[in-house]
Structure formats: C-alpha cells, structure tokens
Design a protein around this motif. Structure first.
Motif, PDB file in Angstrom:
ATOM      1  N   LEU A 146     -39.476   3.727 -37.076  1.00 19.46           N
ATOM      2  CA  LEU A 146     -38.974   2.695 -36.483  1.00 19.46           C
ATOM      3  C   LEU A 146     -40.068   2.088 -35.305  1.00 19.46           C
ATOM      4  N   TYR A 147     -40.196   3.267 -34.496  1.00 19.18           N
ATOM      5  CA  TYR A 147     -41.316   2.690 -33.242  1.00 19.18           C
ATOM      6  C   TYR A 147     -42.752   2.223 -33.888  1.00 19.18           C
ATOM      7  N   ILE A 148     -43.135   2.993 -34.942  1.00 14.64           N
ATOM      8  CA  ILE A 148     -44.529   2.927 -35.530  1.00 14.64           C
ATOM      9  C   ILE A 148     -44.477   1.415 -36.088  1.00 14.64           C
ATOM     10  N   GLY A 149     -43.234   0.865 -36.731  1.00 14.70           N
ATOM     11  CA  GLY A 149     -43.137  -0.188 -37.417  1.00 14.70           C
ATOM     12  C   GLY A 149     -42.989  -1.336 -36.281  1.00 14.70           C
ATOM     13  N   LEU A 150     -42.276  -1.425 -35.150  1.00 15.26           N
ATOM     14  CA  LEU A 150     -42.351  -2.179 -33.992  1.00 15.26           C
ATOM     15  C   LEU A 150     -43.648  -2.348 -33.307  1.00 15.26           C
ATOM     16  N   VAL A 151     -44.423  -1.238 -33.061  1.00 13.61           N
ATOM     17  CA  VAL A 151     -45.599  -1.178 -32.590  1.00 13.61           C
ATOM     18  C   VAL A 151     -46.970  -2.170 -33.499  1.00 13.61           C
ATOM     19  N   ARG A 152     -46.620  -1.710 -34.834  1.00 14.15           N
ATOM     20  CA  ARG A 152     -47.529  -2.499 -35.820  1.00 14.15           C
ATOM     21  C   ARG A 152     -47.149  -4.113 -35.609  1.00 14.15           C
ATOM     22  N   ILE A 153     -45.657  -4.078 -35.820  1.00 12.84           N
ATOM     23  CA  ILE A 153     -45.407  -5.667 -36.083  1.00 12.84           C
ATOM     24  C   ILE A 153     -45.961  -6.428 -34.541  1.00 12.84           C
TER      25      ILE A 153
END
Length: 605
Positions: free
Chosen positions: A534-541
């Motif tokens: 989730l953190y990785i997704g948020l960072v990428r977004i």
C-alpha cells in the motif's frame, strides 16, 4: 569521581571513542573493537555507580540564550527514570559489544561497525539524560543517523542499503510531527524543560491545542517505537548484523519512544483524548504485529514482529491513567533482557548455520547447540509469559492496570496477544530446534564459542529473575514479582492469560511437531496485511501525480514564460537596438535630427 564528572563521562566517552576509531583506527579493527567494548564496560560501571549514588547537581552548559524569551541548555535530569534506563541501555550495550567481538571478528568493516556502536551508545545516552525537549530532539536525530549507519553496515547489499534508507525516512515522518509537538508545548507552557512543563501544564486552558500537541509529540514515538502506521521500517532493519538487531530491538532505539512517553507522562495524563488514542494505537499495533509474526519464516523477522507487538503493549500502557506508565516501563525493562537474549540467540543460530535465517531450513539444533537452545528456550518462556518468569509479571501488570482502569479495548487486545505470542514463539522453537536437520547447514551446525554464549547465559538469568525485587529494586520502584501478589490478585486476567498461554503452546505443538513445511497458509499475514505494498502504491501514485503536474507546469508555464519569453524579449531588443549601431555618420546625423524634432514637439505639445 563526583556525580557531575561521572554523568558527563557516561555521555561523552562513547563519542570520543567513535571519533578516535573513525579518525585514526580504521586500519586497526582489533584495537577498535577492544576500545569500543572497553568504553561500553566503563560506561556500564559508571551507570551502576550513578544508580547506587545519592544524587547531586550536574553542571549544565548554555547553548542558546535569548533572555526570558527562550533558552536552551545541554543539561541532565538524573532521576529514578533516567538512572534505571541508563543501566538497561549500558548493560545491553555491553553484552552486544562482547557478542559482536566473536560475531563480527572476520568482517571487513569491523572498525566502522564498532564506531557505529559507540556513536549509537552516545546518541541513546543523550536521549535518556536530557532534561529538555530540544536536547532530547537533537539526540533523537542522532539515534536515527547512527541506526542508519548500523542497519546499512553491509551497504554493498542492496537490501541492506534500502532498509537503512527506509528506516531513516520513515522515522523522519514521525520526527516532523515530534518537532511540531515540541513547538506547540513550548507555546502552551512557555518552556521546553520537562520539570517546568510539568508545573505549567495544569494552567493550560486550551485543551484542544494541548491534545493536538501531545498527539504530535506521540508521532515521534510512533516512528522510533515502530507503531502503526510507521511500523514498516522495523522488520526490514533485520538486514543489519544480528547484534545490531539486538541493540535496536531490545532496550535502545525502539525503546526510546516508550521512554519519551514515560518522561512526559504528565502531558498524557492531562489530555484524555490524546491518551485514549495513544492507548488504542498501541493495542492495535500489538495485535496486528502478532498476527504478522504467525506466518513469517525468517527467524529474525519473527522476533522483529514480536518486538512490534510487545512495544504495542508498552505504548498501550502509557495511555492508561493511574499506573499505566509504570507498568509500561516495567515491561520495557524486562523485555529488554529477554528480547536481547532472543536476538543474540538467533544470531548464534544464524552464525552456526552459515548465515541461514529460514527456520524451515534448520531443525534438530537442540542437540547440536545445547547452550543456545536452553538460553533461547528461557528467553521464549519469558516472552510468552510463563508464570514466574520476568515477562509474566510485567505483562500481567499491564493487563491488570488496563482492566482496573476500564480500558476495555486495550485489555481485549492484550488478552488476544497473550494467546498469539505463545503460538508463534512455540512454532519457532519447534521448527528450528526440534525434529530432524533439514539442510546441510543445520547438520553441520555446532555450539558457538564462549564470547557468544556467555552473554546469552547472563541474559537468560535476567530473563527469569529481572522482575523480582532483589534484582529490579535498584532500577525500578516496582516490586511486582512475588507469589503473594499472584495469589492476592489471581482473577479474570490471570485466568485468561494462562488459558491463552496453554492454548497457544499446545496448539503450536499439535500443528508443527514433526512438520517439514508450514501446514497453515494465510497470505494476508504472510504479506504483512499488504501494508508495505500500500505504501509503495501510494508513493508511486503520489510521485506520478506530482511528476505529471510538474511536467505541465514546466512545459506550459516555466518553459514559455520564464525561459523562452525573456530570451525572445532580449533577442528582440538586441535586434532593434542593432539598427542604431550601423557605423554610418550620415545615419547617425539623421537619427539625431529626428530625436531633436521629437523633443521639440514634445515640449510644445
């Protein structure tokens, strides 16, 4: 040696040693390791002297002085809390140094490693001794730097370098909130000194802002003590050397947040809403981390999630009024010894198994490593709260306090963890130490040398007896470990706790005895609730969104208006002015005449 000299020596000696190693002893790893270990021994002895002394004044040095508006000193607060914590930090630090002499003996960066240990000891000592928020925050950041150095010690490994960066950046999020909290407390109370804040907090009328301030201060503990949602850095910190894991996960870095909350417990007691949030976040962390530990296969990661869970217990206690803070510090104290024992024990296992960390590739180590097995089993007994071990008394104190204060959500979470902890720790012991050798590394394992098992033996004794008054008396006011106390307070909490212990141990034995693979597969727990993803997704977004916006701004605003427009204007002005610089006398006379006529017309009209 007076109190002043002793206190300053405890603080500065590790820093001096770290500087000496970095400046002049990099090429002498043997001497560096002995010098660092010697400084750890001296600071421990001096802390014993401080703990047994009657106190005295410690000279503070002024740093920032703006009159009545603002002043900051580098000074110490030598009370029962700091003296006890210093003994814990230096004793665990000394044993980690001794263990490291053997564990890191062939490491190419041995001198750098011991310099990092000394810097860490200096940083942690500063946090414990600080008498004001600003000094604490300075050393708070130094702990972050030194942990970055130690976690990333094997920086040639990409995973270790990434783990160090992850720990550093994740903690910065919490530290930013901590800094805002310090500023708000200063605005509300007019001071940054703990004793002055304690006297002034009763006169604060803006309770909304005070609750916000306390929650912001708590952000620092969320980062350092790895509470939800900033817990993600701690398991990855396992990429560092195992002694570093013991140092960070036992009584030092992760305990800094709990210690800080205990230092400012008067702020928490003054804010009902903030206190409830602190208690609930700690309780939720305890349960979630224990669930994650159920499906981990890396021996160090299991212990890392166990640390998260136990830290949740301690933080939960800090938010419970009337005795919760004392209970939390009591558990911090006992946990320091048995968790350091377990991490160093896992280090001995990893060392003997040629750096294999997967428990399913071990097995049968009970016979090949008898000393390590016995000490690890005693540490496990304390962690899962077997009656009369140190962990039993401190855990029961937290649960009893929560029950009597009516904190039912934390209480229920604590009881759930009292079942989960015996289950995943029994699973670890059965898979790693019992059964048959599953790999050649496990088959060739043998007992570690005395430099490794001696610290394990000392910690094993403390894991069992540290809660009893003759041992804990010099460190804590809490005298909890006694049979009479158990009989007097035996009730619902003890019944539920012992039931959870029995069910957890028996259930793990039934499921994992004789197994060569895990019979349970719960991807949600194995993948840590997908919080990292989730953190990785948020960072990428976030990165993609920011990149898209910046691209538009760059193409349609900065490039045409800021870059091209001034350039075109300068080019046009140059082309226009070039007309008047043609080098022809007749043309210059014509321009002069036109200018004179224009001036006359301007004056007339």
């Amino acid at each position: 040696m007076d109190v002043n000299t002793t206190a300053w020596t405890v603080l500065l000696l590790p820093l001096i040693v770290a500087a000496l190693i970095v400046v002049g002893l990099k090429r002498s790893p043997g001497l560096s390791s002995l010098l660092s270990t010697g400084s750890a021994l001296i600071t421990f002895i001096l802390c014993v002297i401080l703990a047994g002394g009657e106190g005295g004044d410690v000279k503070a040095f002024p740093w920032i002085d703006m009159g009545d508006l603002f002043r900051v000193e580098i000074g110490f607060q030598l009370d029962e809390l700091s003296r006890g914590m210093m003994l814990i930090v230096t004793s665990i630090g000394l044993l980690v140094h001794i263990f490291s002499l053997a564990y890191m003996k062939d490491d190419k960066g041995k001198a750098r490693y011991f310099a990092g240990l000394s810097l860490f000891m200096f940083s942690m000592t500063g946090i414990v001794l600080a008498n004001n928020f600003v000094m604490m925050f300075i050393f708070w950041e130094l702990v972050g730097v030194s942990s970055y150095i130690l976690i990333g010690h094997w920086f040639h490994k990409e995973s270790a370098a990434d783990a160090a960066k992850k720990a550093f950046l994740t903690n910065k999020i919490g530290d930013f909130g901590f800094m805002i909290g310090i500023l708000l407390v200063w605005v509300l109370t007019g001071s940054i000194y703990f004793e002055e804040i304690k006297e002034a907090v009763g006169g604060v009328t803006n309770m909304v802002l005070l609750n916000i301030a306390v929650l912001c201060v708590f952000c620092g503990a969320i980062g350092k003590s790895a509470q939800l949602p900033l817990h993600v850095w701690l398991p990855d910190a396992m990429e560092g050397p195992t002694p570093v894991s013991a140092l960070i996960h036992a009584a030092t870095m992760v305990a800094a947040g709990v210690f800080m909350l205990a230092r400012v417990v008067f702020l928490i007691e003054a804010t009902e809403i903030a206190a409830q949030w602190i208690s609930w976040i700690g309780a939720a962390t305890a349960v979630v981390a224990a669930l994650m530990a159920l499906q981990q296969n890396d021996i160090k990661r299991i212990l890392a999630y166990s640390t998260l869970s136990q830290l949740g217990y301690m933080v939960m206690a800090q938010g419970i009024a009337h005795g919760g803070s004392d209970a939390g510090m009591f558990h911090l104290y006992t946990h320091a010894f048995f968790k350091a024992l377990l991490f160093l024990g896992s280090g001995a296992v990893i060392y003997a198994c040629h750096h294999e960390q997967d428990i399913w590739k071990m097995g049968g180590l009970r016979k090949k490593m008898p000393i390590t097995f016995v000490t690890f089993a005693l540490g496990t007994a304390a962690l899962i709260a077997v009656p009369f071990t140190s962990g039993f008394w401190s855990k029961e104190m937290i649960l009893e306090t929560a029950y009597h204060e009516g904190a039912m959500f934390p209480y229920v979470c604590g009881i759930i963890v009292a079942f989960l902890t015996p289950f995943y720790m029994t699973r670890l012991v059965i898979v790693a130490f019992f059964g048959k050798n599953r790999t050649k590394d496990a088959d060739h394992a043998k007992e570690v040398g005395p430099l490794m098992w001696a610290p394990l033996a000392i910690l094993a004794v403390m894991a069992i007896f540290s809660a009893y008054k003759p041992v804990s008396g010099p460190l804590l006011a809490t005298g909890y470990g006694s049979l009479s106390h158990l009989v007097e307070h035996f009730g619902l909490t003890a019944i539920l706790s012992l039931t959870g212990l029995a069910v957890g141990v028996i259930g793990a034995i039934f499921l994992y005895k004789g197994r060569d693979s895990d019979p349970i597969s719960i991807p949600l727990f194995a993948n840590r609730f997908y919080i990292d993803e989730l953190y990785i997704g948020l960072v990428r977004i976030f990165q993609d969104a920011v990149a898209a916006v910046l691209d538009i701004v760059d193409r349609f605003i900065i490039d045409p208006l800021v870059v091209r427009l001034p350039a075109l204007a300068a080019m046009g002005a140059g082309s226009f002015l070039r007309v008047f610089q043609i080098g022809n006398v007749q043309s210059y006379a014509l321009f002069f005449g036109i200018a004179v006529i224009a001036l006359i017309l301007f004056l007339i009209l």
